[in-house]
Design a protein around this motif. Structure first.
Motif, mmCIF file in Angstrom:
data_model
loop_
_atom_site.group_PDB
_atom_site.id
_atom_site.type_symbol
_atom_site.label_atom_id
_atom_site.label_comp_id
_atom_site.label_asym_id
_atom_site.label_seq_id
_atom_site.Cartn_x
_atom_site.Cartn_y
_atom_site.Cartn_z
ATOM 1 N N TRP A 137 143.395 2.062 25.939
ATOM 2 C CA TRP A 137 144.574 1.409 25.754
ATOM 3 C C TRP A 137 143.769 -0.298 25.198
ATOM 4 O O TRP A 137 144.584 -0.737 24.369
ATOM 5 C CB TRP A 137 145.211 1.173 26.822
ATOM 6 N N THR A 138 142.853 -0.722 25.948
ATOM 7 C CA THR A 138 142.266 -1.986 25.402
ATOM 8 C C THR A 138 141.786 -1.877 24.165
ATOM 9 O O THR A 138 141.854 -2.796 23.470
ATOM 10 C CB THR A 138 141.358 -2.470 26.818
ATOM 11 N N ASP A 139 140.732 -0.705 23.885
ATOM 12 C CA ASP A 139 140.314 -0.689 22.691
ATOM 13 C C ASP A 139 141.428 -0.683 21.411
ATOM 14 O O ASP A 139 141.127 -1.077 20.189
ATOM 15 C CB ASP A 139 139.441 0.724 22.517
ATOM 16 N N GLN A 140 142.489 -0.123 21.639
ATOM 17 C CA GLN A 140 143.332 -0.001 20.592
ATOM 18 C C GLN A 140 144.447 -1.053 20.704
ATOM 19 O O GLN A 140 145.388 -1.127 19.838
ATOM 20 C CB GLN A 140 144.317 1.598 20.956
ATOM 21 N N LEU A 141 144.229 -2.081 21.386
ATOM 22 C CA LEU A 141 145.423 -3.271 21.323
ATOM 23 C C LEU A 141 144.643 -4.119 20.677
ATOM 24 O O LEU A 141 143.433 -4.549 20.770
ATOM 25 C CB LEU A 141 145.294 -3.502 23.049
ATOM 26 N N ALA A 142 145.488 -4.884 19.687
ATOM 27 C CA ALA A 142 145.053 -5.862 18.896
ATOM 28 C C ALA A 142 144.565 -7.015 19.894
ATOM 29 O O ALA A 142 144.975 -7.021 20.935
ATOM 30 C CB ALA A 142 146.406 -6.323 18.083
ATOM 31 N N ASP A 143 143.785 -7.672 19.088
ATOM 32 C CA ASP A 143 143.220 -8.902 19.883
ATOM 33 C C ASP A 143 144.359 -10.002 20.600
ATOM 34 O O ASP A 143 144.018 -10.449 21.588
ATOM 35 C CB ASP A 143 142.276 -9.709 19.053
ATOM 36 N N ASP A 144 145.577 -10.167 19.887
ATOM 37 C CA ASP A 144 146.464 -10.987 20.421
ATOM 38 C C ASP A 144 147.685 -10.169 20.980
ATOM 39 O O ASP A 144 148.744 -10.528 21.128
ATOM 40 C CB ASP A 144 146.729 -12.016 19.505
ATOM 41 N N GLY A 145 147.194 -8.865 21.284
ATOM 42 C CA GLY A 145 148.346 -7.771 21.817
ATOM 43 C C GLY A 145 148.566 -7.950 23.278
ATOM 44 O O GLY A 145 148.422 -8.727 24.067
ATOM 45 N N ARG A 146 149.531 -7.095 23.434
ATOM 46 C CA ARG A 146 150.101 -7.484 24.934
ATOM 47 C C ARG A 146 150.533 -5.808 25.538
ATOM 48 O O ARG A 146 150.974 -5.119 24.571
ATOM 49 C CB ARG A 146 151.474 -8.160 24.926
ATOM 50 N N LEU A 147 149.760 -5.745 26.586
ATOM 51 C CA LEU A 147 150.121 -4.349 27.185
ATOM 52 C C LEU A 147 151.127 -4.384 28.419
ATOM 53 O O LEU A 147 150.906 -5.359 29.004
ATOM 54 C CB LEU A 147 148.935 -3.701 27.746
ATOM 55 N N VAL A 148 152.165 -3.489 28.432
ATOM 56 C CA VAL A 148 152.766 -3.363 29.463
ATOM 57 C C VAL A 148 153.072 -2.032 30.217
ATOM 58 O O VAL A 148 153.205 -1.169 29.540
ATOM 59 C CB VAL A 148 154.438 -3.801 28.941
ATOM 60 N N VAL A 149 152.598 -2.205 31.541
ATOM 61 C CA VAL A 149 152.272 -1.036 32.168
ATOM 62 C C VAL A 149 152.791 -0.953 33.572
ATOM 63 O O VAL A 149 152.238 -2.230 34.379
ATOM 64 C CB VAL A 149 150.729 -0.746 32.216
ATOM 65 N N PRO A 150 153.319 0.117 33.689
ATOM 66 C CA PRO A 150 153.596 0.196 35.354
ATOM 67 C C PRO A 150 152.423 0.657 36.238
ATOM 68 O O PRO A 150 152.353 1.985 36.303
ATOM 69 C CB PRO A 150 154.755 1.257 35.493
ATOM 70 N N LEU A 151 151.573 -0.461 36.595
ATOM 71 C CA LEU A 151 150.226 -0.044 37.373
ATOM 72 C C LEU A 151 150.776 -0.199 38.952
ATOM 73 O O LEU A 151 151.174 -0.883 39.531
ATOM 74 C CB LEU A 151 149.447 -1.477 37.038
#
Length: 409
Positions: free
Chosen positions: A175-189
């Protein structure tokens, strides 16, 4: 009279949007427009329109052989605030981990014709269903793939936004590898048994939370699956009481079961909450403040009989202290039951001391953090302790997650 008509669907959709505005789940015009545009009922055929368009109702789409829900169309309120957390804009590339169709269609509305949406799921039944519903609703351009969510989908990476729509215990490297440098991850952690939808952004080699919301989801399947464990303390049929354990926690179940049968000890904090004030920030503080944290869950007959004095069927913050434990409780301070005092009930040889320790942390929360937001950080596994912020550290398979709170001057 047939109430499942297009006209009635539109009326109910308008009401749903109004309700989501009132709940502060929809906060932007873009998200409101998406909810008005996508016919949710096309993604849940066979359900009544009232059920489909209820703002806080999920639609279960698949259960396993034990009757456990493994796939659903999430409640509109949760979908709305997660889309607001994501901050999706036209032209973005978005990955949805956990498919169903409806949420992908909402995302497609937000990214527009210049954007790209990819939705993945480990279950081909779910992806086939999503593909069919998306096509019928006019969203043929959404990519749908059968992939274990742990792997992401490198074919269309990098992604400006990744939205995970299944409860997850960890954040895999994909997930972090495929996220753009300025991207955002929304996750139910899930952290120490508590799940929050967290919006993360990069800071160097790690992720930092921007905001979070209380939520609940069916759990991730596949390589990322990690279920809560139960330590059963009372197993009379229909009256079960158990501790919900997370993060590979080990407890002395037999001694804690014996402790529950011993007389209780009480401690009261002097801290009060209004009858409609939320508990979630207090629970999060206790999860980060006490070393051995669990959630005490009990079926209603056990609560009605007074075996435990908790009103939560999902689990109440609990401090484990060897062969003793104490859990958060409340008592009403007036006949109208509009104000409650927070306290703790302890069981075991050190019941009073354990209850008082939990109560002291309730007082610390009230004094220092009642209006604060926690900060979550996700660092790669193996990150040295001296590179982590002060606070609670939770070690997982791929990452080290920290929960910290503003320092008091």
């Amino acid at each position: 009279m047939n109430i499942n008509t297009p006209e009635n669907a539109e009326q109910l959709r308008d009401k749903m949007v109004a309700d989501l505005r009132d709940l502060d789940a929809i906060r932007s015009d873009a998200v409101e427009k998406a909810f008005r545009s996508v016919p949710r009922h096309l993604f849940a055929p066979g359900e009544s329109l009232e059920q489909v368009y209820a703002a806080e109702k999920a639609v279960i789409t698949k259960t396993d052989s034990n009757g456990i829900n493994i796939s659903s169309v999430s409640a509109p309120r949760i979908q709305a605030f997660m889309l607001e957390q994501a901050g999706i804009r036209p032209g973005m590339r978005v990955l949805e981990v956990g498919s169903g169709g409806y949420n992908a269609a909402l995302i497609a509305e937000l990214v527009g014709d210049e954007g790209e949406v990819t939705s993945i799921d480990i279950d081909p039944d779910i992806t086939d269903r999503a593909r069919r519903f998306l096509d019928e609703a006019g969203y043929e351009r959404v990519n749908v793939s059968v992939v274990d969510g742990e792997e992401g989908e490198p074919k269309h990476a990098p992604y400006d936004r990744i939205i995970v729509t299944a409860g997850t215990w960890d954040i895999p490297p994909a997930w972090t590898d495929q996220l753009a440098d300025d991207g955002r991850l929304v996750v139910p952690l899930r952290v120490r048994g508590l799940t929050r939808s967290i919006a993360f952004e990069r800071e160097g080699d790690h992720l930092v939370s921007r905001d979070y919301e209380l939520c609940g989801f069916v759990q991730m399947q596949g390589a990322g699956e990690n279920q809560l464990q139960l330590a059963v303390l009372h197993d009379v049929e229909g009256e079960e009481v158990a501790l919900r354990l997370d993060d590979d926690q080990q407890v002395e179940t037999a001694r804690l079961r014996e402790a529950l049968g011993r007389p209780r000890a009480e401690a009261w904090s002097g801290v009060t909450l209004g009858g409609f004030e939320p508990w979630d920030q207090l629970e999060l503080w206790l999860a980060s403040a006490v070393p051995d944290f669990a959630l005490l869950a009990a079926k209603r007959p056990a609560r009605d009989k007074g075996i435990v004095a908790t009103a939560s069927p999902m689990g109440t913050a609990t401090l484990i202290n060897g062969a003793s434990f104490a859990y958060r409780t409340t008592r009403p301070l007036n006949e109208e039951r509009t104000t409650f005092e927070l306290g703790a009930i302890g069981h075991g040889p050190d019941a009073q001391e354990t209850a008082e320790r939990l109560v002291e942390q309730i007082r610390v929360w009230d004094r220092d953090h009642r209006t604060d937001q926690a900060r979550f950080e996700v660092h790669p596994a193996g990150t040295p302790d001296d590179k982590l912020p002060a606070g609670r550290v939770i070690d997982k398979r791929h990452t080290r997650v920290t929960i910290s709170w503003p320092q008091q001057s």
